[in-house]
Motif scaffolding. Structure first.
Motif, PDB file in Angstrom:
ATOM      1  N   PHE A  72      37.813  40.650  45.987  1.00  0.00           N
ATOM      2  CA  PHE A  72      38.123  39.977  44.724  1.00  0.00           C
ATOM      3  C   PHE A  72      39.276  40.666  44.020  1.00  0.00           C
ATOM      4  O   PHE A  72      40.248  40.012  43.595  1.00  0.00           O
ATOM      5  CB  PHE A  72      36.892  39.957  43.811  1.00  0.00           C
ATOM      6  CG  PHE A  72      37.185  39.464  42.416  1.00  0.00           C
ATOM      7  CD1 PHE A  72      37.304  38.114  42.160  1.00  0.00           C
ATOM      8  CD2 PHE A  72      37.389  40.364  41.380  1.00  0.00           C
ATOM      9  CE1 PHE A  72      37.605  37.656  40.884  1.00  0.00           C
ATOM     10  CE2 PHE A  72      37.686  39.921  40.105  1.00  0.00           C
ATOM     11  CZ  PHE A  72      37.792  38.559  39.849  1.00  0.00           C
ATOM     12  N   PHE A  73      39.209  41.986  43.867  1.00  0.00           N
ATOM     13  CA  PHE A  73      40.258  42.708  43.142  1.00  0.00           C
ATOM     14  C   PHE A  73      41.603  42.604  43.859  1.00  0.00           C
ATOM     15  O   PHE A  73      42.640  42.418  43.216  1.00  0.00           O
ATOM     16  CB  PHE A  73      39.859  44.176  42.972  1.00  0.00           C
ATOM     17  CG  PHE A  73      38.868  44.425  41.866  1.00  0.00           C
ATOM     18  CD1 PHE A  73      39.138  44.025  40.573  1.00  0.00           C
ATOM     19  CD2 PHE A  73      37.670  45.067  42.120  1.00  0.00           C
ATOM     20  CE1 PHE A  73      38.230  44.256  39.538  1.00  0.00           C
ATOM     21  CE2 PHE A  73      36.756  45.306  41.102  1.00  0.00           C
ATOM     22  CZ  PHE A  73      37.037  44.897  39.813  1.00  0.00           C
TER      23      PHE A  73
ATOM     24  N   CYS B 192      42.679  40.240  45.784  1.00  0.00           N
ATOM     25  CA  CYS B 192      43.232  38.888  45.585  1.00  0.00           C
ATOM     26  C   CYS B 192      43.863  38.739  44.207  1.00  0.00           C
ATOM     27  O   CYS B 192      44.782  37.931  44.018  1.00  0.00           O
ATOM     28  CB  CYS B 192      42.138  37.841  45.775  1.00  0.00           C
ATOM     29  SG  CYS B 192      41.656  37.574  47.489  1.00  0.00           S
ATOM     30  N   GLU B 193      43.379  39.521  43.236  1.00  0.00           N
ATOM     31  CA  GLU B 193      43.917  39.466  41.883  1.00  0.00           C
ATOM     32  C   GLU B 193      45.092  40.427  41.697  1.00  0.00           C
ATOM     33  O   GLU B 193      45.662  40.502  40.602  1.00  0.00           O
ATOM     34  CB  GLU B 193      42.816  39.802  40.862  1.00  0.00           C
ATOM     35  CG  GLU B 193      41.646  38.831  40.862  1.00  0.00           C
ATOM     36  CD  GLU B 193      42.035  37.451  40.377  1.00  0.00           C
ATOM     37  OE1 GLU B 193      42.951  37.343  39.529  1.00  0.00           O
ATOM     38  OE2 GLU B 193      41.439  36.466  40.846  1.00  0.00           O
TER      39      GLU B 193
ATOM     40  N   ILE C 166      44.871  43.769  41.925  1.00  0.00           N
ATOM     41  CA  ILE C 166      44.378  44.973  41.247  1.00  0.00           C
ATOM     42  C   ILE C 166      44.095  46.032  42.301  1.00  0.00           C
ATOM     43  O   ILE C 166      43.371  45.785  43.271  1.00  0.00           O
ATOM     44  CB  ILE C 166      43.116  44.666  40.422  1.00  0.00           C
ATOM     45  CG1 ILE C 166      43.440  43.654  39.311  1.00  0.00           C
ATOM     46  CG2 ILE C 166      42.535  45.949  39.825  1.00  0.00           C
ATOM     47  CD1 ILE C 166      42.220  43.149  38.565  1.00  0.00           C
TER      48      ILE C 166
ATOM     49  N   ALA D   2      34.605  42.635  36.115  1.00  0.00           N
ATOM     50  CA  ALA D   2      35.681  42.302  37.054  1.00  0.00           C
ATOM     51  C   ALA D   2      36.503  41.116  36.550  1.00  0.00           C
ATOM     52  O   ALA D   2      37.741  41.115  36.650  1.00  0.00           O
ATOM     53  CB  ALA D   2      35.089  41.997  38.433  1.00  0.00           C
ATOM     54  N   LEU D   3      35.834  40.109  35.999  1.00  0.00           N
ATOM     55  CA  LEU D   3      36.557  38.941  35.486  1.00  0.00           C
ATOM     56  C   LEU D   3      37.375  39.293  34.246  1.00  0.00           C
ATOM     57  O   LEU D   3      38.463  38.737  34.037  1.00  0.00           O
ATOM     58  CB  LEU D   3      35.565  37.816  35.176  1.00  0.00           C
ATOM     59  CG  LEU D   3      35.020  37.084  36.408  1.00  0.00           C
ATOM     60  CD1 LEU D   3      33.831  36.211  36.018  1.00  0.00           C
ATOM     61  CD2 LEU D   3      36.113  36.228  37.047  1.00  0.00           C
TER      62      LEU D   3
ATOM     63  N   SER E   6      40.472  40.805  35.622  1.00  0.00           N
ATOM     64  CA  SER E   6      41.348  39.806  36.234  1.00  0.00           C
ATOM     65  C   SER E   6      42.011  38.931  35.179  1.00  0.00           C
ATOM     66  O   SER E   6      43.146  38.472  35.364  1.00  0.00           O
ATOM     67  CB  SER E   6      40.557  38.935  37.217  1.00  0.00           C
ATOM     68  OG  SER E   6      39.666  38.065  36.547  1.00  0.00           O
ATOM     69  N   ASN E   7      41.330  38.732  34.055  1.00  0.00           N
ATOM     70  CA  ASN E   7      41.929  37.956  32.967  1.00  0.00           C
ATOM     71  C   ASN E   7      43.194  38.645  32.448  1.00  0.00           C
ATOM     72  O   ASN E   7      44.206  37.986  32.171  1.00  0.00           O
ATOM     73  CB  ASN E   7      40.915  37.788  31.835  1.00  0.00           C
ATOM     74  CG  ASN E   7      41.494  37.077  30.630  1.00  0.00           C
ATOM     75  OD1 ASN E   7      41.832  35.904  30.677  1.00  0.00           O
ATOM     76  ND2 ASN E   7      41.603  37.800  29.521  1.00  0.00           N
TER      77      ASN E   7
ATOM     78  N   LYS F 205      45.101  40.628  34.198  1.00  0.00           N
ATOM     79  CA  LYS F 205      46.106  40.536  35.255  1.00  0.00           C
ATOM     80  C   LYS F 205      46.706  39.133  35.321  1.00  0.00           C
ATOM     81  O   LYS F 205      47.926  38.957  35.462  1.00  0.00           O
ATOM     82  CB  LYS F 205      45.455  40.906  36.590  1.00  0.00           C
ATOM     83  CG  LYS F 205      46.444  41.207  37.703  1.00  0.00           C
ATOM     84  CD  LYS F 205      47.153  42.525  37.457  1.00  0.00           C
ATOM     85  CE  LYS F 205      48.013  42.895  38.655  1.00  0.00           C
ATOM     86  NZ  LYS F 205      48.755  44.137  38.429  1.00  0.00           N
ATOM     87  N   ARG F 206      45.862  38.123  35.204  1.00  0.00           N
ATOM     88  CA  ARG F 206      46.339  36.742  35.304  1.00  0.00           C
ATOM     89  C   ARG F 206      47.279  36.376  34.165  1.00  0.00           C
ATOM     90  O   ARG F 206      48.147  35.524  34.319  1.00  0.00           O
ATOM     91  CB  ARG F 206      45.142  35.787  35.337  1.00  0.00           C
ATOM     92  CG  ARG F 206      44.306  35.873  36.603  1.00  0.00           C
ATOM     93  CD  ARG F 206      43.025  35.052  36.496  1.00  0.00           C
ATOM     94  NE  ARG F 206      42.179  35.222  37.670  1.00  0.00           N
ATOM     95  CZ  ARG F 206      40.987  34.641  37.833  1.00  0.00           C
ATOM     96  NH1 ARG F 206      40.514  33.852  36.867  1.00  0.00           N
ATOM     97  NH2 ARG F 206      40.289  34.846  38.938  1.00  0.00           N
TER      98      ARG F 206
ATOM     99  N   ARG G  55      35.443  39.521  28.054  1.00  0.00           N
ATOM    100  CA  ARG G  55      36.866  39.181  28.163  1.00  0.00           C
ATOM    101  C   ARG G  55      37.571  39.442  26.844  1.00  0.00           C
ATOM    102  O   ARG G  55      38.659  40.044  26.809  1.00  0.00           O
ATOM    103  CB  ARG G  55      37.021  37.709  28.543  1.00  0.00           C
ATOM    104  CG  ARG G  55      38.457  37.226  28.670  1.00  0.00           C
ATOM    105  CD  ARG G  55      38.499  35.708  28.674  1.00  0.00           C
ATOM    106  NE  ARG G  55      38.016  35.168  27.400  1.00  0.00           N
ATOM    107  CZ  ARG G  55      37.581  33.914  27.230  1.00  0.00           C
ATOM    108  NH1 ARG G  55      37.554  33.073  28.256  1.00  0.00           N
ATOM    109  NH2 ARG G  55      37.176  33.518  26.052  1.00  0.00           N
TER     110      ARG G  55
END
Length: 467
Positions: free
Chosen positions: A77-78, A80-81, A83, A157-158, A161-162, A164-165, A455
């Protein structure tokens, strides 16, 4: 959270349920609740947080299997983001995962801490769904570790990723640690990393971990407790041929020869917060700890989960059989809790010595050592309060001490890290009592609310790290 947390949680839940039981009629079910209960699993899985949590819960990360497959899931997951991650395995299959979003500086970093391993699950005792199926039913996701603590790990984790996105470069580093061996042993996770990889924690100014208490009544939060301090904790199982011998040992050590201490200021504040939501006869004593500590009769009737912040307490289970007749063996569980600053070994070690002198076996003795408190309030905790109140206006927020359990927050506090137990997910008391028990579950609307809250917390930290 280790296996003894369940006992303390269940006791607290029973107390609250007693207060709830005086309601004559439950409130009517709303159309929104009907929609949640009848929503299909396919519909829930269309939401990324639910899909990730279901997939993570399906991975058996109990002691027999180890954490390797769980850390691999998080690593994918990380990566793919975009990270950066590192998987660290002190032993085969016993793995930790470390992820980092670099900020404009290393100092002032925030560490998001969780554990990959889960408590044991016994398949035949689960009634709603197998423990690693990840079944969705009536708005709930069932599975071992779904609350403790894979849901918080996915929310963390989300939240990363927020950032990063959206291309947000935080002012200070944001770190993620999914540790091994938290439920049983506590040797191959944070403890090992702090000893063997201390450079990973360079610049960390605050740590967010499990341990916060958010109590719901009829789906509405009553208070938001952030754990800043725990009582000292030591535990063991003692084994003997007869239950009478174990009962006699417990009787000799039921009352410990402990001084009564001044309560820590955070204990005073936290118990006053809690007193507003407890039933008599606890409300008044928790508001007047200074009076209680000076009156032995009042102190004696204060339950261990509160009294252990004023004096050392010993909890004993009833003896139970572990081997059938005719060569029967019996065990008893001992938990010693002490106020912050008082080493539990002071009382724990003499009890174990007495047990051994009687020919008893001591099984898996463990002590978390002397506990310390994290500073409160601080700009960081004020940021947590402000963001939480933005999502849940009017809900009281404050420090809430916990006892009768061990979490790795103790290790970080002992090493000088400001560490806070903060659960972003509001939980109904009937669900928190299932932790470490059969049919562990999480209410998906509450989980999604927690994802949104964390978040917001991470965005606020990234943009305004000083609070």
């Amino acid at each position: 959270m280790n296996r003894h947390v369940a006992a303390a949680t269940a006791a607290l839940s029973i107390l609250f349920l007693g207060a709830c039981s005086r309601r004559k009629e439950p409130p009517p079910i709303t159309p929104a609740e009907v929609e949640i209960a009848t929503r299909s699993a396919e519909s829930w899985l269309s939401e990324e947080p639910v899909r990730l949590l279901r997939d993570y819960v399906r991975i058996d990360t109990s002691l027999d299997q180890g954490e390797e497959k769980g850390t691999e899931f998080l690593r994918r997951f990380f990566e793919c983001e975009g990270i950066q991650t590192e998987v660290i395995c002190p032993r085969p299959r016993r793995c930790n995962i470390f992820a980092r979003i670099p900020g404009r500086r290393r100092e002032g970093a925030l560490l998001l801490l969780n554990h990959v391993d889960v408590a044991p699950a016994f398949l035949t005792l689960w009634k709603v769904a197998p423990p690693f199926e990840g079944r969705i039913k009536a708005g709930y996701l069932y599975g071992r570790g779904v609350y403790d603590m894979k849901s918080i790990a996915i929310a963390q984790a989300l939240a990363m990723s927020n950032l990063k996105r959206h291309g947000i470069v935080p002012a200070s580093d944001v770190l993620f640690l999914g540790e091994a061996d938290e439920e049983v042993g506590q040797q191959l996770g944070s403890r090992w990393l702090l000893a063997h990889r201390p450079e990973l924690f360079s610049g960390v100014a605050q740590v967010l971990n499990e341990g916060g208490v958010v109590e719901l009544l009829l789906r509405e939060p009553r208070y938001w407790g952030i754990e800043t301090v725990q009582s000292g904790y030591a535990t063991a199982e003692l084994e003997a041929p007869t239950p009478q011998a174990l009962a006699a040992l417990a009787d000799r050590w039921r009352k410990l020869n402990s001084p009564v201490v001044l309560p820590h200021p955070q204990v005073v504040e936290g118990f006053r917060l809690l007193a507003n939501h407890l039933v008599s006869p606890l409300t008044d004593p928790l508001r007047h700890l200074d009076r209680v500590r000076r009156h032995p009769a009042e102190l004696a009737i204060l339950p261990d989960r509160y009294g252990s912040f004023l004096e050392a307490r010993a909890f004993w289970s009833s003896p139970f059989r572990v081997r059938p007749e005719p060569a029967g063996l019996y065990r008893i569980v001992l938990v010693v809790s002490t106020p912050p600053g008082m080493p539990p070994e002071r009382y724990f070690d003499p009890i174990l010595a007495d047990a051994r002198s009687q020919g008893m076996a001591v099984i898996q003795p463990f002590s978390g050592g002397t506990t310390a408190a994290s500073p409160y309030p601080t700009p960081f905790t004020e940021m947590l309060r402000r963001v939480t109140e933005g999502r849940f206006p009017g809900v009281p927020f404050g420090p809430l001490p916990t006892s009768g359990s061990f979490s790795t927050s103790m290790l970080f506090r002992q090493r000088g890290f400001a560490t806070y137990g903060f659960s972003p997910i509001p939980m109904n008391i009937t669900d928190t009592s299932r932790r470490h028990r059969n049919d562990e579950r999480i209410y998906l609307p509450d989980f999604l609310a927690g994802v949104r809250l964390l978040r917001d917390v991470l965005e606020e930290f990234a943009l305004r790290p000083g609070g």
